[in-house]
Design a protein around this motif. Sequence first.
Motif, mmCIF file in Angstrom:
data_model
loop_
_atom_site.group_PDB
_atom_site.id
_atom_site.type_symbol
_atom_site.label_atom_id
_atom_site.label_comp_id
_atom_site.label_asym_id
_atom_site.label_seq_id
_atom_site.Cartn_x
_atom_site.Cartn_y
_atom_site.Cartn_z
ATOM 1 N N GLY A 116 0.820 -1.198 0.000
ATOM 2 C CA GLY A 116 0.000 0.000 0.000
ATOM 3 C C GLY A 116 0.856 1.249 0.000
ATOM 4 O O GLY A 116 1.882 1.309 0.690
ATOM 5 N N ARG A 119 -1.159 -1.143 -4.384
ATOM 6 C CA ARG A 119 -2.453 -0.494 -4.225
ATOM 7 C C ARG A 119 -2.232 0.943 -3.752
ATOM 8 O O ARG A 119 -1.592 1.168 -2.713
ATOM 9 N N TYR A 147 -3.532 4.821 -2.561
ATOM 10 C CA TYR A 147 -4.596 5.449 -1.776
ATOM 11 C C TYR A 147 -4.465 6.965 -1.833
ATOM 12 O O TYR A 147 -3.363 7.497 -1.959
ATOM 13 N N HIS A 161 -4.355 3.585 3.770
ATOM 14 C CA HIS A 161 -3.575 2.346 3.655
ATOM 15 C C HIS A 161 -3.401 1.681 5.017
ATOM 16 O O HIS A 161 -3.275 0.465 5.116
ATOM 17 N N ASP A 173 -6.558 -0.518 5.536
ATOM 18 C CA ASP A 173 -6.504 -1.771 4.769
ATOM 19 C C ASP A 173 -5.442 -2.709 5.312
ATOM 20 O O ASP A 173 -5.572 -3.937 5.212
ATOM 21 N N ILE A 209 -4.011 -5.597 2.544
ATOM 22 C CA ILE A 209 -2.659 -5.456 1.998
ATOM 23 C C ILE A 209 -1.681 -6.036 3.002
ATOM 24 O O ILE A 209 -2.015 -6.214 4.186
ATOM 25 N N ALA A 259 2.656 -1.489 4.100
ATOM 26 C CA ALA A 259 2.470 -0.117 3.618
ATOM 27 C C ALA A 259 3.819 0.573 3.691
ATOM 28 O O ALA A 259 4.644 0.266 4.562
#
Length: 288
Positions: free
Chosen positions: A169, A191, A193, A199, A202, A208, A211
């Motif tokens: 993330g 991914r 954000y 993040h 998630d 995920i 991060a």
Amino acid sequence: MVMKHTCNAFGLLSASLLIAVSPLFSTTVEAKDWKSVTIATEGSYEPWNLTRSDGQLDGFEPQLIRNICARIKIECKFVTQDFDGLIPGLRAGKFDVLMDALSITPERQKVIAFSRPYASTPAAFVSVDSKILPKPVGQGALVKLTGDNKTDKQTVDELRKYLKGKTIGIQSGTIYTGFVYDNFKDIATIRAYKTAPEHDLDLVAGRIDVAFDDATYFVSALAKADNKSLGFTGPKIGGSIWGPGEGLGFRTADSDLKAKFDAGIAAALADGTVKSLSEKWFKVDVAP
């Protein structure tokens, strides 16, 4: 139009007069006294900047910029803006100064101007399983990257080995976004954000695996009860890859405004204000 029409004596005389007075005229029209400026920040990147329950902005940067504005005798007004809209909004004239842990990079310097840096910080990975990346040698060990692929290859290859197949993330539009995409997009799912807290959500929810963001942001984020399951994994990553540090952003034409804030930052660094505020908000001195 006068300068283009030079086919008669009147036109020539008019052109000559315009050329003679144009520097004075230009200065009169373009000069700004900068009694007040509008400063844009995200307002949600704690502890750099945050929005209190009463709607007021707080954090390291708002407190620092209020101090600087008082020094240079400029009234500073604040607006909040999503991170990916900061530079476009500045260039469109929606505000005058950017203040959002904005790293000084060659790419950004092509479109905006920066103040001298007022902070310099490393980045880090965070996860629920702190064993995803090897435990760093030494307390909070720091590895330094240069941004040169050949020089950094050994360290990056080691990270790739452990991040293969993981979902990473990242907040979109930051200096860290390019680093993650450039080095891991072929071996991991990435991914993006709009904000950093997204993040984190998630990550806690298991959507995920890791991060990646500024280490000082994570120090604050990990102190929140909702993030008690999270922890740093692997080393902190610093060095010249992130540029000289974080600075204020300006339109390239506003060199006089930049000079005023440069002087204010220099004074705040010299008298220990930056050090004091960074230790208050980050628990460490981040002065460059």
